[in-house]
Design a protein around this motif. Structure first.
Motif, PDB file in Angstrom:
ATOM      1  N   PRO A 259       0.811  -1.229   0.000  1.00 45.80           N
ATOM      2  CA  PRO A 259       0.000   0.000   0.000  1.00 45.80           C
ATOM      3  C   PRO A 259       0.839   1.271   0.000  1.00 45.80           C
ATOM      4  CG  PRO A 259      -0.881  -1.589   1.559  1.00 45.80           C
ATOM      5  CD  PRO A 259       0.428  -2.138   1.101  1.00 45.80           C
ATOM      6  N   ARG A 260       2.009   1.251   0.655  1.00 47.82           N
ATOM      7  CA  ARG A 260       2.867   2.439   0.664  1.00 47.82           C
ATOM      8  C   ARG A 260       3.414   2.726  -0.728  1.00 47.82           C
ATOM      9  NH1 ARG A 260       6.254   3.080   6.240  1.00 47.82           N
ATOM     10  NH2 ARG A 260       4.571   2.535   7.696  1.00 47.82           N
ATOM     11  N   TYR A 261       3.806   1.681  -1.426  1.00 44.84           N
ATOM     12  CA  TYR A 261       4.308   1.891  -2.781  1.00 44.84           C
ATOM     13  C   TYR A 261       3.223   2.508  -3.672  1.00 44.84           C
ATOM     14  CZ  TYR A 261       7.559  -1.708  -1.062  1.00 44.84           C
ATOM     15  OH  TYR A 261       8.446  -2.444  -0.321  1.00 44.84           O
ATOM     16  N   VAL A 262       2.000   1.987  -3.543  1.00 44.81           N
ATOM     17  CA  VAL A 262       0.902   2.489  -4.383  1.00 44.81           C
ATOM     18  C   VAL A 262       0.536   3.914  -3.989  1.00 44.81           C
ATOM     19  CG1 VAL A 262      -1.486   2.090  -5.099  1.00 44.81           C
ATOM     20  CG2 VAL A 262       0.048   0.136  -4.747  1.00 44.81           C
ATOM     21  N   VAL A 263       0.529   4.210  -2.699  1.00 45.96           N
ATOM     22  CA  VAL A 263       0.223   5.569  -2.254  1.00 45.96           C
ATOM     23  C   VAL A 263       1.266   6.549  -2.792  1.00 45.96           C
ATOM     24  CG1 VAL A 263       0.176   7.089  -0.233  1.00 45.96           C
ATOM     25  CG2 VAL A 263      -1.075   4.927  -0.195  1.00 45.96           C
ATOM     26  N   GLU A 264       2.545   6.182  -2.682  1.00 42.07           N
ATOM     27  CA  GLU A 264       3.598   7.076  -3.177  1.00 42.07           C
ATOM     28  C   GLU A 264       3.482   7.287  -4.679  1.00 42.07           C
ATOM     29  OE1 GLU A 264       7.380   8.711  -4.439  1.00 42.07           O
ATOM     30  OE2 GLU A 264       6.505   6.802  -5.078  1.00 42.07           O
ATOM     31  N   ALA A 391       3.477 -15.779  -0.219  1.00 47.48           N
ATOM     32  CA  ALA A 391       3.200 -15.613  -1.644  1.00 47.48           C
ATOM     33  C   ALA A 391       1.732 -15.257  -1.879  1.00 47.48           C
ATOM     34  CB  ALA A 391       3.565 -16.899  -2.394  1.00 47.48           C
ATOM     35  N   VAL A 392       0.842 -15.893  -1.134  1.00 51.85           N
ATOM     36  CA  VAL A 392      -0.594 -15.605  -1.286  1.00 51.85           C
ATOM     37  C   VAL A 392      -0.894 -14.158  -0.889  1.00 51.85           C
ATOM     38  CG1 VAL A 392      -2.893 -16.158  -0.404  1.00 51.85           C
ATOM     39  CG2 VAL A 392      -1.300 -17.998  -0.972  1.00 51.85           C
ATOM     40  N   THR A 393      -0.335 -13.708   0.239  1.00 51.64           N
ATOM     41  CA  THR A 393      -0.660 -12.366   0.721  1.00 51.64           C
ATOM     42  C   THR A 393      -0.076 -11.273  -0.170  1.00 51.64           C
ATOM     43  OG1 THR A 393       1.226 -12.512   2.240  1.00 51.64           O
ATOM     44  CG2 THR A 393      -0.940 -13.067   3.118  1.00 51.64           C
ATOM     45  N   VAL A 394       1.041 -11.529  -0.828  1.00 51.38           N
ATOM     46  CA  VAL A 394       1.580 -10.538  -1.767  1.00 51.38           C
ATOM     47  C   VAL A 394       0.600 -10.316  -2.916  1.00 51.38           C
ATOM     48  CG1 VAL A 394       3.348 -10.157  -3.523  1.00 51.38           C
ATOM     49  CG2 VAL A 394       4.014 -10.802  -1.224  1.00 51.38           C
ATOM     50  N   LEU A 395       0.052 -11.389  -3.432  1.00 47.13           N
ATOM     51  CA  LEU A 395      -0.932 -11.269  -4.514  1.00 47.13           C
ATOM     52  C   LEU A 395      -2.175 -10.513  -4.036  1.00 47.13           C
ATOM     53  CD1 LEU A 395      -0.703 -14.861  -6.051  1.00 47.13           C
ATOM     54  CD2 LEU A 395       0.288 -12.747  -6.949  1.00 47.13           C
ATOM     55  N   VAL A 396      -2.617 -10.816  -2.824  1.00 42.95           N
ATOM     56  CA  VAL A 396      -3.775 -10.119  -2.264  1.00 42.95           C
ATOM     57  C   VAL A 396      -3.470  -8.629  -2.098  1.00 42.95           C
ATOM     58  CG1 VAL A 396      -5.232  -9.884  -0.215  1.00 42.95           C
ATOM     59  CG2 VAL A 396      -4.682 -12.156  -1.098  1.00 42.95           C
ATOM     60  N   ALA A 397      -2.279  -8.324  -1.566  1.00 45.16           N
ATOM     61  CA  ALA A 397      -1.905  -6.931  -1.330  1.00 45.16           C
ATOM     62  C   ALA A 397      -1.876  -6.136  -2.623  1.00 45.16           C
ATOM     63  CB  ALA A 397      -0.540  -6.866  -0.642  1.00 45.16           C
ATOM     64  N   GLY A 398      -1.284  -6.706  -3.668  1.00 44.76           N
ATOM     65  CA  GLY A 398      -1.207  -5.995  -4.939  1.00 44.76           C
ATOM     66  C   GLY A 398      -2.576  -5.725  -5.532  1.00 44.76           C
ATOM     67  N   GLY A 399      -3.429  -6.739  -5.560  1.00 41.71           N
ATOM     68  CA  GLY A 399      -4.751  -6.577  -6.152  1.00 41.71           C
ATOM     69  C   GLY A 399      -5.627  -5.600  -5.385  1.00 41.71           C
ATOM     70  N   VAL A 400      -5.653  -5.738  -4.059  1.00 36.56           N
ATOM     71  CA  VAL A 400      -6.517  -4.881  -3.247  1.00 36.56           C
ATOM     72  C   VAL A 400      -6.014  -3.437  -3.261  1.00 36.56           C
ATOM     73  CG1 VAL A 400      -7.411  -4.482  -0.924  1.00 36.56           C
ATOM     74  CG2 VAL A 400      -7.229  -6.817  -1.807  1.00 36.56           C
ATOM     75  N   LEU A 402      -4.348  -1.813  -5.652  1.00 38.75           N
ATOM     76  CA  LEU A 402      -4.684  -1.185  -6.936  1.00 38.75           C
ATOM     77  C   LEU A 402      -6.184  -0.916  -7.064  1.00 38.75           C
ATOM     78  CD1 LEU A 402      -2.321  -3.227  -9.285  1.00 38.75           C
ATOM     79  CD2 LEU A 402      -2.037  -0.866  -8.510  1.00 38.75           C
ATOM     80  N   LEU A 403      -6.976  -1.692  -6.353  1.00 38.06           N
ATOM     81  CA  LEU A 403      -8.422  -1.503  -6.404  1.00 38.06           C
ATOM     82  C   LEU A 403      -8.895  -0.381  -5.476  1.00 38.06           C
ATOM     83  CD1 LEU A 403     -11.215  -2.567  -7.404  1.00 38.06           C
ATOM     84  CD2 LEU A 403     -11.203  -4.072  -5.388  1.00 38.06           C
ATOM     85  N   LEU A 404      -8.354  -0.322  -4.253  1.00 41.17           N
ATOM     86  CA  LEU A 404      -8.894   0.582  -3.239  1.00 41.17           C
ATOM     87  C   LEU A 404      -8.200   1.933  -3.152  1.00 41.17           C
ATOM     88  CD1 LEU A 404      -9.575  -1.853  -0.248  1.00 41.17           C
ATOM     89  CD2 LEU A 404     -11.156  -1.062  -2.013  1.00 41.17           C
ATOM     90  N   VAL A 405      -6.877   1.983  -3.319  1.00 39.88           N
ATOM     91  CA  VAL A 405      -6.163   3.249  -3.130  1.00 39.88           C
ATOM     92  C   VAL A 405      -6.618   4.325  -4.112  1.00 39.88           C
ATOM     93  CG1 VAL A 405      -3.904   4.376  -3.186  1.00 39.88           C
ATOM     94  CG2 VAL A 405      -4.166   2.163  -2.043  1.00 39.88           C
ATOM     95  N   PRO A 406      -6.726   4.027  -5.423  1.00 42.00           N
ATOM     96  CA  PRO A 406      -7.185   5.084  -6.338  1.00 42.00           C
ATOM     97  C   PRO A 406      -8.597   5.576  -6.028  1.00 42.00           C
ATOM     98  CG  PRO A 406      -6.147   3.301  -7.557  1.00 42.00           C
ATOM     99  CD  PRO A 406      -6.368   2.806  -6.161  1.00 42.00           C
ATOM    100  N   ARG A 407      -9.430   4.710  -5.437  1.00 37.33           N
ATOM    101  CA  ARG A 407     -10.831   5.071  -5.183  1.00 37.33           C
ATOM    102  C   ARG A 407     -11.040   5.720  -3.810  1.00 37.33           C
ATOM    103  NH1 ARG A 407     -10.678   0.751  -8.442  1.00 37.33           N
ATOM    104  NH2 ARG A 407     -12.261   0.523 -10.078  1.00 37.33           N
ATOM    105  N   LEU A 408     -10.350   5.214  -2.799  1.00 37.54           N
ATOM    106  CA  LEU A 408     -10.608   5.664  -1.435  1.00 37.54           C
ATOM    107  C   LEU A 408      -9.430   6.396  -0.796  1.00 37.54           C
ATOM    108  CD1 LEU A 408     -12.436   2.462  -0.108  1.00 37.54           C
ATOM    109  CD2 LEU A 408     -13.457   4.558  -1.009  1.00 37.54           C
ATOM    110  N   GLY A 409      -8.328   6.545  -1.497  1.00 34.76           N
ATOM    111  CA  GLY A 409      -7.188   7.276  -0.965  1.00 34.76           C
ATOM    112  C   GLY A 409      -6.551   6.570   0.217  1.00 34.76           C
TER     113      GLY A 409
END
Length: 459
Positions: A259-264, A391-400, A402-409
């Motif tokens: 989430p920090r990478y996506v926020v930045e 490995a599972v949680t990395v995939l979850v983190a990336g998908g969620v 990209l879905l939530l940060v652009p919409r909800l900040g």
């Protein structure tokens, strides 16, 4: 760094039932161990939070974001390249490898990590590239110190480890804030963190190990092999043994930092600075959880050694419920008083994001549950299970993200942390239940861990 290379003058090193009592052995007191672990972790956490607080007051959200990015980039890389050697050394009761070999492997790992961090900083080309490199250097020094911490921890010297962490945190806070106030330059301020790690994570524990050995209060340990070919083969075998732990730790850190990478990238360094400042409520809770479970890990291992698997499941269940109750109190406190507290501590820019703080309080619930389950998995030495869950949680983190940060900040980023921690807790909970229903000799990790388990049983 004279960590173990005491030669034949001390006689052959013995393990198992024939091992001689350790010179200067001390009695283990769980309550005191928790107190000292908590004191060291508290000082380290308060030092990092104190620097963040100083940056919000003396600097700007952009400077906070640059520092947070340095932590987010360096932590996963250092964990992967560090190979989880601290955990492997502490649990290596059969002394399959000597501490000097752990140290040499860790030095090679942190060297590789610094090269990777430097390459990432150069590719990113941001104004905070130098900050990323300096934060990575401080983390590298902390990684070297972990090997000495493990030696001291195995000898029951938890108090010394707590003191070392206190030295690190105190020097870091005083030097970093002082340099920031004097120069206003974040790059110069981070040099204070490097100094703290050099003195607290390397200087103090190295000096302590040598002093205890000179007094006969710490066993010298076995000698490392002299033949270069044999030495290289053993170091490679140690790296292969520890690799699943390092990869699992790195993936877990990476997933939380996604989430920090996506926020930045999407919202900019200033938004990342606000997000990082708010996230310290989770870091404070994790400090408490970490101190507790460092002491509970040996207890859980002992329960497994006695075959008390049902009792272990019940213990984990009680710990999960306790974490959920603690988190619920935090959610209520954040919802009621989050905005004024943020305004008082950080300023109005941060108070405007109080909703994200409430979501972080929810993340405390998930994190507490995850700590309990993860500690039990470490007790049964399911290293490959940790890797699969990561490995599972990395995939979850990336998908969620990209879905939530652009919409909800920032609220979306905080929700991503909740989802990541919660999903990892669920996956590892299922794995733990499965691991505790399989006989030890039939588990996938038995081939790797059987020699260590046999050594533990012989004591």
């Amino acid at each position: 760094m004279d960590i173990t290379d005491r030669r034949a003058a001390h006689g052959p090193h013995r393990t198992g039932r024939d091992a001689a009592p350790e010179t200067g052995a001390i009695r283990h007191r769980p309550a005191a161990d928790v107190a000292w672990s908590l004191a060291g972790l508290a000082t380290a956490t308060l030092a990092q939070w104190g620097l963040i607080l100083a940056l919000t007051r003396i600097g700007s959200p952009t400077m906070v974001g640059q520092y947070a990015l340095g932590l987010a980039v360096s932590a996963p890389v250092m964990l992967v390249c560090g190979l989880g050697l601290h955990t492997v050394l502490v649990t290596d009761t059969a002394d399959r490898f000597v501490p000097a070999e752990y140290l040499r492997t860790r030095l090679a790992g942190v060297g590789a990590a610094l090269a990777v961090i430097g390459a990432l900083a150069a590719v990113a080309g941001t104004a905070g590239a130098t900050v990323v490199l300096l934060v990575g250097l401080a983390k590298a020094l902390d990684g070297v110190g972990e090997i000495f911490f493990a030696v001291l921890q195995r000898a029951g010297r938890v108090r010394t480890v707590g003191r070392a962490m206190t030295v690190n945190g105190t020097v870091t806070l005083v030097a970093a804030v002082g340099l920031l106030a004097a120069t206003g330059d974040l790059r110069v301020a981070v040099l204070g963190s490097v100094l703290g790690s050099l003195l607290g994570s390397v200087g103090y524990p190295v000096w302590t190990v040598r002093r205890l050995r000179a007094r006969g209060q710490l066993p010298p340990g076995p000698a490392a092999p002299r033949r270069r070919r044999t030495e290289r083969a053993r170091l490679l075998r140690l790296a292969v043994t520890a690799l699943p732990v390092g990869l699992a730790s790195g993936l877990a850190s990476f997933s939380v930092n996604v989430p920090r990478y996506v926020v930045e990238h999407r919202l900019g360094p200033a938004a990342l600075g606000v997000f990082a400042a708010l996230s310290y409520v989770l870091l404070a809770a994790n400090m408490l959880f970490s101190a507790m479970y460092q002491v509970l890990l040996p207890r859980m291992s002992a329960m497994l050694g006695r075959g008390e698997r049902t009792a272990l499941i019940r213990l984990v269940g009680r710990l999960v419920v306790g974490a959920l109750l603690l988190g619920a109190v935090g959610v209520a406190a954040a919802a009621i008083g989050g905005r004024p507290v943020l305004g008082l501590l950080y300023g109005p820019e941060y108070a405007a994001s109080a909703d994200a703080l409430t979501v972080f309080a929810v993340a405390v619930c998930a994190s507490g549950a995850l700590f309990a389950i993860n500690t039990a998995l470490l007790a049964v030495r399911r290293f490959t299970h940790q890797l699969a869950a990561g490995a599972v949680t990395v995939l979850v983190a990336g998908g969620v993200s990209l879905l939530l940060v652009p919409r909800l900040g920032l609220v979306g980023a905080a929700l991503t942390v909740v989802v990541v921690l919660g999903s990892e807790a669920v996956v590892k909970g299922v794995m733990l239940r499965g691991a505790l229903t399989v006989p030890p000799a039939e588990t996938p990790d038995a081939a790797v861990t059987r020699p260590v388990a046999q050594g533990a049983a012989g004591r």
